[in-house]
Scaffold this motif. Structure first.
Motif, PDB file in Angstrom:
ATOM      1  N   SER A   1       7.390  -5.044   2.710  1.00 32.70           N
ATOM      2  CA  SER A   1       6.963  -3.667   2.939  1.00 32.70           C
ATOM      3  C   SER A   1       7.110  -2.859   1.659  1.00 32.70           C
ATOM      4  O   SER A   1       8.118  -2.970   0.961  1.00 32.70           O
ATOM      5  CB  SER A   1       7.803  -3.039   4.060  1.00 32.70           C
ATOM      6  OG  SER A   1       7.492  -1.666   4.182  1.00 32.70           O
ATOM      7  N   VAL A   2       6.093  -2.061   1.354  1.00 34.01           N
ATOM      8  CA  VAL A   2       6.152  -1.245   0.138  1.00 34.01           C
ATOM      9  C   VAL A   2       6.061   0.242   0.450  1.00 34.01           C
ATOM     10  O   VAL A   2       6.017   1.057  -0.454  1.00 34.01           O
ATOM     11  CB  VAL A   2       5.015  -1.628  -0.838  1.00 34.01           C
ATOM     12  CG1 VAL A   2       5.187  -3.036  -1.317  1.00 34.01           C
ATOM     13  CG2 VAL A   2       3.647  -1.426  -0.193  1.00 34.01           C
ATOM     14  N   GLY A   3       5.986   0.637   1.692  1.00 36.57           N
ATOM     15  CA  GLY A   3       5.936   2.068   1.999  1.00 36.57           C
ATOM     16  C   GLY A   3       5.309   2.361   3.333  1.00 36.57           C
ATOM     17  O   GLY A   3       4.610   1.529   3.920  1.00 36.57           O
ATOM     18  N   ASN A   4       5.603   3.569   3.818  1.00 35.65           N
ATOM     19  CA  ASN A   4       5.063   4.035   5.086  1.00 35.65           C
ATOM     20  C   ASN A   4       4.264   5.315   4.873  1.00 35.65           C
ATOM     21  O   ASN A   4       4.541   6.096   3.949  1.00 35.65           O
ATOM     22  CB  ASN A   4       6.190   4.296   6.088  1.00 35.65           C
ATOM     23  CG  ASN A   4       6.943   3.028   6.442  1.00 35.65           C
ATOM     24  OD1 ASN A   4       6.336   1.993   6.692  1.00 35.65           O
ATOM     25  ND2 ASN A   4       8.272   3.092   6.432  1.00 35.65           N
TER      26      ASN A   4
ATOM     27  N   ARG B   1       0.758  12.114  14.672  1.00 35.87           N
ATOM     28  CA  ARG B   1       0.827  11.301  13.463  1.00 35.87           C
ATOM     29  C   ARG B   1       1.023   9.837  13.842  1.00 35.87           C
ATOM     30  O   ARG B   1       2.058   9.452  14.402  1.00 35.87           O
ATOM     31  CB  ARG B   1       1.969  11.782  12.564  1.00 35.87           C
ATOM     32  CG  ARG B   1       1.799  13.211  12.090  1.00 35.87           C
ATOM     33  CD  ARG B   1       2.724  13.534  10.923  1.00 35.87           C
ATOM     34  NE  ARG B   1       4.128  13.263  11.233  1.00 35.87           N
ATOM     35  CZ  ARG B   1       5.121  13.454  10.362  1.00 35.87           C
ATOM     36  NH1 ARG B   1       4.842  13.888   9.147  1.00 35.87           N
ATOM     37  NH2 ARG B   1       6.373  13.203  10.712  1.00 35.87           N
ATOM     38  N   LEU B   2       0.040   9.032  13.517  1.00 41.96           N
ATOM     39  CA  LEU B   2       0.147   7.595  13.762  1.00 41.96           C
ATOM     40  C   LEU B   2       0.761   6.927  12.534  1.00 41.96           C
ATOM     41  O   LEU B   2       0.234   7.053  11.417  1.00 41.96           O
ATOM     42  CB  LEU B   2      -1.240   6.993  14.028  1.00 41.96           C
ATOM     43  CG  LEU B   2      -2.012   7.546  15.228  1.00 41.96           C
ATOM     44  CD1 LEU B   2      -3.336   6.812  15.370  1.00 41.96           C
ATOM     45  CD2 LEU B   2      -1.204   7.438  16.502  1.00 41.96           C
ATOM     46  N   PRO B   3       1.877   6.222  12.693  1.00 36.24           N
ATOM     47  CA  PRO B   3       2.533   5.590  11.539  1.00 36.24           C
ATOM     48  C   PRO B   3       1.708   4.432  10.983  1.00 36.24           C
ATOM     49  O   PRO B   3       1.124   3.646  11.730  1.00 36.24           O
ATOM     50  CB  PRO B   3       3.860   5.102  12.123  1.00 36.24           C
ATOM     51  CG  PRO B   3       3.589   4.907  13.583  1.00 36.24           C
ATOM     52  CD  PRO B   3       2.593   5.960  13.962  1.00 36.24           C
ATOM     53  N   ILE B   4       1.647   4.357   9.682  1.00 41.46           N
ATOM     54  CA  ILE B   4       0.952   3.265   8.996  1.00 41.46           C
ATOM     55  C   ILE B   4       1.932   2.630   8.013  1.00 41.46           C
ATOM     56  O   ILE B   4       2.566   3.324   7.221  1.00 41.46           O
ATOM     57  CB  ILE B   4      -0.288   3.756   8.238  1.00 41.46           C
ATOM     58  CG1 ILE B   4      -1.273   4.432   9.200  1.00 41.46           C
ATOM     59  CG2 ILE B   4      -0.978   2.603   7.513  1.00 41.46           C
ATOM     60  CD1 ILE B   4      -2.483   5.012   8.507  1.00 41.46           C
ATOM     61  N   GLN B   5       2.031   1.317   8.073  1.00 43.87           N
ATOM     62  CA  GLN B   5       2.926   0.573   7.184  1.00 43.87           C
ATOM     63  C   GLN B   5       2.078  -0.233   6.214  1.00 43.87           C
ATOM     64  O   GLN B   5       1.212  -1.016   6.619  1.00 43.87           O
ATOM     65  CB  GLN B   5       3.833  -0.348   7.997  1.00 43.87           C
ATOM     66  CG  GLN B   5       4.910  -1.036   7.165  1.00 43.87           C
ATOM     67  CD  GLN B   5       5.819  -1.889   8.020  1.00 43.87           C
ATOM     68  OE1 GLN B   5       5.361  -2.854   8.630  1.00 43.87           O
ATOM     69  NE2 GLN B   5       7.101  -1.527   8.077  1.00 43.87           N
ATOM     70  N   TYR B   6       2.331  -0.019   4.912  1.00 41.76           N
ATOM     71  CA  TYR B   6       1.599  -0.749   3.880  1.00 41.76           C
ATOM     72  C   TYR B   6       2.463  -1.907   3.385  1.00 41.76           C
ATOM     73  O   TYR B   6       3.648  -1.738   3.096  1.00 41.76           O
ATOM     74  CB  TYR B   6       1.248   0.183   2.719  1.00 41.76           C
ATOM     75  CG  TYR B   6       0.210   1.213   3.095  1.00 41.76           C
ATOM     76  CD1 TYR B   6      -1.142   0.904   3.027  1.00 41.76           C
ATOM     77  CD2 TYR B   6       0.586   2.475   3.541  1.00 41.76           C
ATOM     78  CE1 TYR B   6      -2.110   1.840   3.380  1.00 41.76           C
ATOM     79  CE2 TYR B   6      -0.365   3.417   3.903  1.00 41.76           C
ATOM     80  CZ  TYR B   6      -1.701   3.093   3.814  1.00 41.76           C
ATOM     81  OH  TYR B   6      -2.652   4.013   4.181  1.00 41.76           O
ATOM     82  N   VAL B   7       1.848  -3.064   3.311  1.00 44.35           N
ATOM     83  CA  VAL B   7       2.584  -4.266   2.928  1.00 44.35           C
ATOM     84  C   VAL B   7       1.832  -5.009   1.828  1.00 44.35           C
ATOM     85  O   VAL B   7       0.645  -4.798   1.601  1.00 44.35           O
ATOM     86  CB  VAL B   7       2.772  -5.207   4.146  1.00 44.35           C
ATOM     87  CG1 VAL B   7       3.649  -4.550   5.191  1.00 44.35           C
ATOM     88  CG2 VAL B   7       1.415  -5.592   4.740  1.00 44.35           C
ATOM     89  N   ARG B   8       2.593  -5.892   1.150  1.00 41.63           N
ATOM     90  CA  ARG B   8       1.981  -6.753   0.139  1.00 41.63           C
ATOM     91  C   ARG B   8       2.705  -8.104   0.142  1.00 41.63           C
ATOM     92  O   ARG B   8       3.813  -8.215   0.662  1.00 41.63           O
ATOM     93  CB  ARG B   8       2.085  -6.130  -1.243  1.00 41.63           C
ATOM     94  CG  ARG B   8       3.505  -6.091  -1.779  1.00 41.63           C
ATOM     95  CD  ARG B   8       3.590  -5.473  -3.153  1.00 41.63           C
ATOM     96  NE  ARG B   8       4.972  -5.408  -3.617  1.00 41.63           N
ATOM     97  CZ  ARG B   8       5.342  -4.806  -4.723  1.00 41.63           C
ATOM     98  NH1 ARG B   8       4.436  -4.182  -5.462  1.00 41.63           N
ATOM     99  NH2 ARG B   8       6.614  -4.806  -5.082  1.00 41.63           N
ATOM    100  N   LYS B   9       2.105  -9.079  -0.454  1.00 39.77           N
ATOM    101  CA  LYS B   9       2.715 -10.402  -0.507  1.00 39.77           C
ATOM    102  C   LYS B   9       3.900 -10.404  -1.476  1.00 39.77           C
ATOM    103  O   LYS B   9       3.819  -9.852  -2.575  1.00 39.77           O
ATOM    104  CB  LYS B   9       1.701 -11.455  -0.949  1.00 39.77           C
ATOM    105  CG  LYS B   9       0.670 -11.766   0.124  1.00 39.77           C
ATOM    106  CD  LYS B   9      -0.209 -12.922  -0.296  1.00 39.77           C
ATOM    107  CE  LYS B   9      -1.189 -13.264   0.836  1.00 39.77           C
ATOM    108  NZ  LYS B   9      -2.049 -14.405   0.469  1.00 39.77           N
TER     109      LYS B   9
END
Length: 437
Positions: free
Chosen positions: A256-259, A240-248
């Protein structure tokens, strides 16, 4: 369990898919018992009784016993698989086919049409070769297998076997479209499962006559259970490759808004490489079994488990098709682009090309382990047969296909259940990988 079955059949769409799949597989099993004209069934059965432990027995396993009875489905679905392999390879080196693959549905439809034409050609060649070979063969007691040899028999046999495979090809496509899971895989799965009762009966028969010792059966069962456990573990293992979702953020910063995770299966190609490799390896051996030619007999020997070259070629083909098929179904650049477009990033990796290279590097290492795993599973049947004298073709290949297809069907059923707010087979919902590498 009964509650789960009630949930499954309470969904109209899922119920229709299950019923359609079962009906189509019943049609397939009926066809495996419709004989080709002009064959002495008893003489043919006696001939195949001597071939149960070699590559001809292996090929017969993929046809669900249809080849040993030379029914209308005697060639099985393997010619279609062979044609698919050829088209996939050609699409890499032929510019026209490469362009077709990029044209979406229209291009895929044209490639499918070419694959069907190739299937007809391969079927005709194999069927003609088998019909000519059978004319010169007899049973162990000297009875001729073909009652009325000649071009009439050859023509009828070629047409019958070719038409049977074309019908199977259509059947598989319909199951994929309107049923559960991949139709071609389900047809092979059904053939293997259908042969199991006969294998059990044969085992008890040779135990009773003393040809097989009880300790041998116990050892084979232990090996089968161990291989089954290993296959299940490896099939659900993933990285499992971690992905971090971000927004301004409100002040122009980034928040950061979630992983999430990108799961990369250890065996992304599933059972396809081993089926591809087996179809290639079994073809020369099958031709040599139906031919009296010394040249074909020598070639058949090198493609049989009696030769060391067989194992080397088998492993090389499996490794090649594992990498080849994985590269077809999984494009790291497309995945990296999708992650970037959705506002995601893999921690420590720049979006775009750097992410694609990291995914490709990780996938290549996983694919290598998967290829070794598939190779080990593939050669286990021959080792068991050669050392324990098992009276039927048994081993990791059949187990891998049965378990792989079975898990895929369960996943499809669970997807339908969860989509309609039902619990899956497990209390926690979908089947999840628990082996992380």
């Amino acid at each position: 369990m009964f509650k789960k079955l009630e949930d499954i059949f309470s969904l109209p769409e899922l119920r229709k898919r299950i019923v359609f799949t079962v009906l189509m597989l019943i049609v397939y099993r009926i066809g495996t018992h419709v004989p080709t004209p002009g064959i002495d069934s008893d003489a043919l059965a006696q001939f195949f009784a001597r071939q149960s432990g070699n590559m001809l027995g292996f090929f017969d396993m993929f046809t669900g016993g249809a080849l040993s009875r030379l029914t209308v489905f005697g060639l099985g679905i393997m010619p279609y698989i062979s044609a698919s392999i050829i088209m996939e390879l050609l699409s890499v080196v032929v510019p026209h086919l490469s362009e077709l693959k990029k044209q979406g549905t229209e291009g895929r439809n044209k490639i499918t049409k070419y694959t069907r034409y190739g299937t007809v050609l391969i079927c005709a060649i194999q069927a003609l070769g088998i019909s000519i070979g059978l004319e010169s063969m007899t049973s162990p007691v000297g009875s001729p297998i073909v009652m009325f040899p000649g071009w009439g028999f050859r023509f009828v046999t070629t047409i019958t076997l070719t038409a049977g495979t074309i019908f199977l090809m259509w059947l598989g496509e319909k199951i994929t479209e309107k049923g559960l899971s991949n139709g071609i895989s389900l047809i092979i799965f059904t053939g293997i499962v259908a042969a199991m009762p006969t294998a059990v009966i044969n085992t008890f028969r040779v135990l009773k006559t003393g040809e097989l010792q009880i300790i041998t059966v116990v050892v084979v069962i232990i090996i089968a259970l161990a291989v089954t456990a290993g296959i299940v573990y490896m099939e659900i293992a993933s990285r499992r490759l971690p992905i971090q979702y971000v927004r301004k953020g409100g002040l122009g910063g980034r928040q950061s808004v979630g992983n999430s995770y990108l799961p990369l299966k250890l065996n992304t190609a599933n059972v396809i490489p081993i089926i591809f490799a087996a179809s290639i390896m079994s073809f020369p051996s099958m031709l040599s079994s139906f031919s009296q030619s010394s040249v074909l007999g020598k070639i058949g020997y090198y493609f049989s488990p009696s030769s060391v070259l067989y194992y080397v070629l088998y492993v090389v083909l499996i490794v090649f098709f594992t990498y080849f098929y994985t590269s077809i179904i999984f494009n790291p650049k497309d995945i990296a682009d999708n992650i970037q477009k959705s506002g995601g990033v893999i921690p420590g990796k720049r979006p775009g090309e750097a992410t694609a290279q990291f995914i490709d590097y990780t996938l290549s290492r996983l694919t290598f382990i998967g290829a070794i795993y598939l190779s080990a599973v593939a050669i286990l049947p021959q080792l068991i047969i050669n050392n324990f004298n098992v009276p039927f073709y048994f081993g990791g290949t059949s187990l891998l296909i049965v378990i792989g297809v079975g898990m895929d069907v369960m996943n499809k059923v669970e997807s339908h259940l969860i989509t309609h707010n039902y619990d899956g087979f497990l209390k926690k919902g979908r089947i999840k990988g628990r082996g992380y590498v």
